[in-house]
Design an enzyme around this catalytic site. Structure first.
Site, PDB file in Angstrom:
ATOM      1  CG  ASN A   1      -1.853   1.122   1.300  1.00  0.00           C
ATOM      2  OD1 ASN A   1      -1.480   2.253   0.981  1.00  0.00           O
ATOM      3  ND2 ASN A   1      -3.081   0.881   1.697  1.00  0.00           N
TER       4      ASN A   1
ATOM      5  CG  HIS B   1       0.735   6.234   4.686  1.00  0.00           C
ATOM      6  ND1 HIS B   1      -0.184   7.230   4.966  1.00  0.00           N
ATOM      7  CD2 HIS B   1       0.165   5.081   5.120  1.00  0.00           C
ATOM      8  CE1 HIS B   1      -1.237   6.699   5.565  1.00  0.00           C
ATOM      9  NE2 HIS B   1      -1.044   5.396   5.663  1.00  0.00           N
TER      10      HIS B   1
ATOM     11  CG  HIS C   1      -8.250   4.175   0.705  1.00  0.00           C
ATOM     12  ND1 HIS C   1      -8.432   4.050   2.059  1.00  0.00           N
ATOM     13  CD2 HIS C   1      -9.451   4.538   0.199  1.00  0.00           C
ATOM     14  CE1 HIS C   1      -9.689   4.332   2.369  1.00  0.00           C
ATOM     15  NE2 HIS C   1     -10.324   4.646   1.252  1.00  0.00           N
TER      16      HIS C   1
ATOM     17  NE  ARG D   1      -9.337   8.369   4.213  1.00  0.00           N
ATOM     18  CZ  ARG D   1      -9.587   7.448   5.156  1.00  0.00           C
ATOM     19  NH1 ARG D   1      -8.830   6.384   5.283  1.00  0.00           N
ATOM     20  NH2 ARG D   1     -10.579   7.619   5.992  1.00  0.00           N
TER      21      ARG D   1
ATOM     22  NE  ARG E   1      -7.535  11.323   5.366  1.00  0.00           N
ATOM     23  CZ  ARG E   1      -8.065  10.727   6.444  1.00  0.00           C
ATOM     24  NH1 ARG E   1      -7.327   9.935   7.194  1.00  0.00           N
ATOM     25  NH2 ARG E   1      -9.306  10.938   6.777  1.00  0.00           N
TER      26      ARG E   1
ATOM     27  CD  GLU F   1      -7.080  -0.092   0.814  1.00  0.00           C
ATOM     28  OE1 GLU F   1      -7.429   0.867   1.529  1.00  0.00           O
ATOM     29  OE2 GLU F   1      -6.146  -0.825   1.099  1.00  0.00           O
TER      30      GLU F   1
ATOM     31  CB  THR G   1      -5.665   4.501   9.292  1.00  0.00           C
ATOM     32  OG1 THR G   1      -5.544   3.413   8.368  1.00  0.00           O
ATOM     33  CG2 THR G   1      -5.734   3.954  10.702  1.00  0.00           C
ATOM     34  CB  THR G   2      -9.411   1.693   6.882  1.00  0.00           C
ATOM     35  OG1 THR G   2      -9.092   2.510   5.761  1.00  0.00           O
ATOM     36  CG2 THR G   2     -10.751   1.041   6.663  1.00  0.00           C
TER      37      THR G   2
ATOM     38  CD  GLU H   1      -6.891  -6.319   2.775  1.00  0.00           C
ATOM     39  OE1 GLU H   1      -6.957  -6.211   1.535  1.00  0.00           O
ATOM     40  OE2 GLU H   1      -6.169  -5.614   3.493  1.00  0.00           O
TER      41      GLU H   1
ATOM     42  CG  HIS I   1      -5.298  -1.860   9.513  1.00  0.00           C
ATOM     43  ND1 HIS I   1      -5.605  -0.780   8.708  1.00  0.00           N
ATOM     44  CD2 HIS I   1      -5.090  -1.352  10.754  1.00  0.00           C
ATOM     45  CE1 HIS I   1      -5.605   0.322   9.433  1.00  0.00           C
ATOM     46  NE2 HIS I   1      -5.300   0.007  10.684  1.00  0.00           N
TER      47      HIS I   1
ATOM     48  CG  HIS J   1       1.766   3.650   8.817  1.00  0.00           C
ATOM     49  ND1 HIS J   1       2.451   3.387   9.977  1.00  0.00           N
ATOM     50  CD2 HIS J   1       1.685   4.988   8.705  1.00  0.00           C
ATOM     51  CE1 HIS J   1       2.757   4.534  10.561  1.00  0.00           C
ATOM     52  NE2 HIS J   1       2.301   5.515   9.812  1.00  0.00           N
TER      53      HIS J   1
HETATM   54  N1  PXP Z   1      -5.670  -3.235   3.678  1.00  0.00           N
HETATM   55  C1  PXP Z   1      -6.637  -2.307   3.659  1.00  0.00           C
HETATM   56  C2  PXP Z   1      -7.979  -2.678   3.123  1.00  0.00           C
HETATM   57  C3  PXP Z   1      -6.389  -0.996   4.139  1.00  0.00           C
HETATM   58  O1  PXP Z   1      -7.356  -0.085   4.127  1.00  0.00           O
HETATM   59  C4  PXP Z   1      -5.087  -0.687   4.581  1.00  0.00           C
HETATM   60  C5  PXP Z   1      -4.769   0.698   5.035  1.00  0.00           C
HETATM   61  O2  PXP Z   1      -5.562   1.075   6.053  1.00  0.00           O
HETATM   62  C6  PXP Z   1      -4.118  -1.689   4.584  1.00  0.00           C
HETATM   63  C7  PXP Z   1      -4.432  -2.962   4.118  1.00  0.00           C
HETATM   64  C8  PXP Z   1      -2.727  -1.431   5.034  1.00  0.00           C
HETATM   65  O3  PXP Z   1      -2.685  -1.137   6.390  1.00  0.00           O
HETATM   66  P1  PXP Z   1      -1.340  -0.570   6.992  1.00  0.00           P
HETATM   67  O4  PXP Z   1      -1.086   0.742   6.308  1.00  0.00           O
HETATM   68  O5  PXP Z   1      -1.647  -0.434   8.436  1.00  0.00           O
HETATM   69  O6  PXP Z   1      -0.276  -1.577   6.694  1.00  0.00           O
END
Ligand code: PXP
Length: 242
Positions: free
Chosen positions: A10, A13, A46, A48, A52, A73, A103-104, A154, A193, A216
């Site tokens: 992901n 960031h 993602h 959003r 952001r 996403e 965050t989500t 997921e 996540h 992240h």
């Molecule tokens: N999977 C989904 C569906 C997410 O929305 C996110 C980010 O919130 C992640 C994975 C990755 O999470 P992280 O950034 O905490 O690794």
């Protein structure tokens, strides 16, 4: 032999840092290219509602810059549905979205929102986009995903990632049980996540999981070691767990 676990990175960031100064650097497209070059299996981004981090134009740029499958996403809104149908990502992961959250923070309530989600899942699927639902590891959410005919779920690993002491094993058990339940019912389970070098291995060892999406922590580590080294280290830990 358990099949290889895919790693989706992901890159939101990278865009968060870019947007802190409003310019073009660092470019999430460059991150996507590095992930592709060092053996990542997919890019997750993602878009959003408040833009952001990832911006509209980033999505097409990421798609043009790498051959990796894009896991888009999105909130379950008409705006995002139209966007997905215009850009045709490999997969669309439907996530809950609250404007004020950092965050989500939780899973999608697929069970409580069947009627709202059903037409969105159907239109994405009819267009050939692989739908994933980002849900808490709960039986009623897996059952709801089955009713919605989602091919992928997921599992939200946030509760596991934040657990302490004895609760860690409890949360891990829930993830393992729900991955098994999804797989038994023909749904491909993914997870993500809050995963880090320290907590990824017990999750990676769950045999039914096909993919982890991690953001992240990897982007944070990339500040110190570079993105390639961070992705390779995560890959190594995931492989060692299987
Ligand atoms: N999977 C989904 C569906 C997410 O929305 C996110 C980010 O919130 C992640 C994975 C990755 O999470 P992280 O950034 O905490 O690794």
């Amino acid at each position: 032999m358990i099949p290889r676990l895919r790693l989706g990175v992901n890159i939101d960031h990278v865009a968060t840092i870019r947007n802190a100064r409003g310019g073009d650097h660092p470019d999430p497209v460059r991150a996507a290219q590095i992930v592709a070059a060092c053996g990542g299996d997919g890019i997750t981004a993602h878009l959003r509602e408040d833009r952001r981090h990832i911006r509209d134009e980033d999505i097409a740029r990421i798609q043009a810059a790498t051959d990796l499958p894009l896991n888009f996403e999105m909130a379950a809104t008409e705006e995002m549905l139209e966007f997905a149908l215009r850009h045709m990502p490999h997969a669309a992961c439907i996530v809950p979205e609250r404007r004020e959250e950092r965050t989500t923070e939780g899973g999608l309530d697929a069970a409580g929102q069947h009627n709202r989600l059903a037409p969105i899942v159907a239109r994405l699927s009819d267009a050939g986009i692989r739908v994933s639902l980002f849900i808490a590891p709960e039986e009623r959410q897996i059952e709801a995903a089955m009713k919605l005919r989602a091919p992928v779920v997921e599992l939200h690993t946030g509760e596991y990632a934040h657990a302490e002491g004895d609760q860690i094993a409890v949360e891990l058990r829930r993830l393992a049980d729900m991955a098994a339940l999804a797989a038994k019912n023909g749904i491909e389970p993914h997870a993500g996540h809050g995963l880090t070098y320290e907590n990824v291995q017990p999750v990676a060892a769950i045999p039914q999981l096909a993919e982890l999406n991690i953001g992240h922590y990897l982007i944070g580590e990339a500040i110190f070691t570079g993105l390639e080294a961070a992705v390779l280290r995560m890959r190594e830990l995931m492989d060692a767990a299987r």
